[in-house]
Motif scaffolding. Structure first.
Motif, short mmCIF file in Angstrom:
data_model
loop_
_atom_site.label_atom_id
_atom_site.label_comp_id
_atom_site.label_asym_id
_atom_site.label_seq_id
_atom_site.Cartn_x
_atom_site.Cartn_y
_atom_site.Cartn_z
N UNK A 1 -5.19 2.25 -4.67
CA UNK A 1 -4.28 1.34 -4.24
C UNK A 1 -4.05 1.05 -2.67
N UNK A 2 -4.30 1.84 -1.72
CA UNK A 2 -4.09 1.65 -0.49
C UNK A 2 -5.51 0.89 0.03
N UNK A 3 -6.35 1.33 -0.30
CA UNK A 3 -7.65 0.91 -0.15
C UNK A 3 -7.98 -0.50 -0.46
N UNK A 4 -7.38 -0.75 -1.83
CA UNK A 4 -7.49 -1.94 -2.52
C UNK A 4 -6.56 -3.02 -1.82
N UNK B 1 0.78 -1.29 -0.09
CA UNK B 1 0.04 0.08 0.10
C UNK B 1 0.77 1.27 0.12
N UNK B 2 2.16 1.18 0.67
CA UNK B 2 2.89 2.39 0.64
C UNK B 2 3.35 2.65 -0.63
N UNK B 3 3.85 1.84 -1.53
CA UNK B 3 4.11 1.84 -2.86
C UNK B 3 3.20 2.53 -3.89
N UNK B 4 1.85 1.88 -3.57
CA UNK B 4 0.60 2.60 -4.29
C UNK B 4 0.47 3.80 -3.91
N UNK B 5 0.76 4.39 -2.63
CA UNK B 5 0.55 5.90 -2.17
C UNK B 5 1.38 6.45 -2.95
N UNK B 6 2.74 6.14 -3.04
CA UNK B 6 3.91 6.97 -3.49
C UNK B 6 3.53 7.14 -5.31
N UNK B 7 3.15 6.07 -5.67
CA UNK B 7 2.74 6.17 -7.05
C UNK B 7 1.68 7.10 -7.52
N UNK B 8 0.65 6.89 -6.55
CA UNK B 8 -0.61 7.92 -6.49
C UNK B 8 -0.11 9.35 -6.61
N UNK B 9 0.70 9.46 -5.32
CA UNK B 9 1.18 10.97 -5.32
C UNK B 9 2.08 11.27 -6.62
N UNK C 1 -4.64 11.13 3.49
CA UNK C 1 -5.81 10.03 3.31
C UNK C 1 -5.01 8.57 3.09
N UNK C 2 -3.90 8.59 2.28
CA UNK C 2 -3.29 7.34 2.32
C UNK C 2 -2.73 6.86 3.49
N UNK C 3 -2.15 7.59 3.99
CA UNK C 3 -1.62 7.25 5.51
C UNK C 3 -2.63 6.64 6.23
N UNK C 4 -3.94 7.32 6.23
CA UNK C 4 -4.87 6.73 6.92
C UNK C 4 -5.13 5.08 6.75
N UNK C 5 -5.26 4.99 5.36
CA UNK C 5 -5.45 3.68 5.10
C UNK C 5 -4.48 2.66 5.55
N UNK C 6 -3.17 3.03 5.40
CA UNK C 6 -2.11 2.13 5.98
C UNK C 6 -2.04 2.00 7.40
N UNK C 7 -2.26 3.07 8.17
CA UNK C 7 -2.48 3.07 9.56
C UNK C 7 -3.68 1.94 10.09
N UNK D 1 -3.40 24.35 2.19
CA UNK D 1 -3.15 22.84 2.73
C UNK D 1 -3.40 21.77 1.76
N UNK D 2 -3.66 22.18 0.62
CA UNK D 2 -4.18 21.17 -0.41
C UNK D 2 -3.01 20.01 -0.31
N UNK D 3 -1.80 20.23 -0.33
CA UNK D 3 -0.72 19.39 -0.41
C UNK D 3 -0.72 18.27 0.50
N UNK D 4 -1.45 18.26 1.56
CA UNK D 4 -1.73 17.40 2.74
C UNK D 4 -2.84 16.41 2.51
N UNK D 5 -3.76 16.87 1.59
CA UNK D 5 -5.05 15.92 1.43
C UNK D 5 -4.67 14.55 1.02
N UNK D 6 -4.05 14.28 -0.24
CA UNK D 6 -3.65 12.79 -0.47
C UNK D 6 -2.79 11.89 0.42
#
Length: 225
Positions: A39-42, A21-29, A206-212, A198-203
Motif C-alpha cells: 500500500x505505501x508504494x501503491x 500511505x500511513x494507514x496502509x503501513x499501519x494495517x500492513x504491520x 521500509x514503509x517509512x522510506x516510501x512515505x518519506x 532487529x527484525x521488528x525494524x524491517x517493515x
C-alpha cells in the motif's frame, strides 16, 4: 481569497493525503495481508500520478520513480511468498534492484553522485559483504545477486546525497533511500546470518522510506507550483 490562502489550503490538502500511505503501513504491520503491504508504494504511485499527471510525458524522472515503487511491490510479492525457496528470494532481489535503479535515475536526473560519500559507503558495505555475508552464503547465484544489489543500493544513496535540491525536499528523499538500505541490511542479517534481534525494524523502516520519498516529491511539487 488571496493567493497566500489558496497556497496554504493546497499545502494542507497535500500533507493530508500522506495519511493514506500511513494507514496502509499501519494495517500492513497489523498483518492485514499483501494488499496493505504494497500500500505505501501503491499510494506513492497514485499520489505521483495525481500531482504530475499533466507533466508525465516530459517528466521522465517521475516515471522512473513511479517504476521504482512498482518494482518494489513486485519484489515484495516474491519475498512474501518465498517460503524458503532461494529462487524466489533471488527474483525478489532482482526486482528490488530495478527499484533502486529507478531511485538512482531519479536522483541522477536531478543532481549528480556524491563521490566521496559513495566511496566511503560502498567500501564499508563491500567489507560487510566480504567478512559477514560471503562466508555464509553457499548459493553462488544468491551470492552474486546479493553483491550486485548491495552495490546498486549504495550507489542509489550516493546519488540521493548528490541531489541539487535543498532543504526538506532533498533530505526527505535521502532519508527515504537510507531507510531502504537500513531495512535491507537488517534483512541480510536475518536471512544470511540468522541474527533476528532487529527484525521488528524491517517493515516499519521500509514503509517509512516510501512515505518519506512521497513527502519529498510533495515538497518539490509545492515549490514549483
Amino acid at each position: 481569497m488571496n493567493r497566500m490562502k489558496i497556497k496554504q489550503i493546497k499545502t494542507n490538502w497535500l500533507y493530508i493525503i500522506l495519511i493514506f500511505p500511513t494507514i496502509f503501513a499501519v494495517l500492513a504491520l497489523s498483518h492485514f495481508g499483501f494488499f496493505f503491504k504494497s500500500g505505501t508504494a501503491g499510494a506513492g504511485i497514485i499520489i505521483l500520478l495525481i500531482l504530475y499527471f499533466s507533466k508525465l510525458p516530459k517528466a521522465k524522472d517521475i516515471l522512473f520513480l513511479m517504476s521504482a515503487f512498482l518494482f518494489s511491490i513486485v519484489g515484495d510479492w516474491f519475498l512474501s511468498n518465498k517460503s524458503g525457496d532461494a529462487n524466489m528470494f533471488v527474483y525478489g532481489i532482482g526486482f528490488y534492484f530495478l527499484a533502486h535503479f529507478g531511485y538512482l535515475i531519479y536522483a541522477l536526473q536531478n543532481g549528480r553522485i556524491n563521490r566521496i560519500f559513495t566511496a566511503v559507503l560502498l567500501s564499508a558495505f563491500l567489507l560487510f559483504f566480504a567478512f559477514v555475508l560471503y562466508p555464509v552464503i553457499d548459493n553462488h547465484i544468491l551470492m552474486f545477486a546479493a553483491l550486485v544489489y548491495l552495490v546498486i543500493s549504495c550507489l542509489s544513496l550516493g546519488f540521493a546525497v548528490g541531489l541539487q535540491s535543498t532543504g526538506t525536499e532533498k533530505w526527505a528523499y535521502v532519508f527515504g533511500i537510507f531507510l531502504i538500505l537500513f531495512s535491507d541490511t537488517i534483512i541480510a542479517f536475518k536471512e544470511f546470518v540468522g541474527y533476528r534481534e532487529l527484525d521488528f525494524l524491517i517493515l516499519p523502516t521500509y514503509y517509512l522510506a516510501h512515505i518519506s520519498i512521497i513527502f519529498s516529491l510533495i515538497r518539490r511539487w509545492l515549490k514549483n507550483n
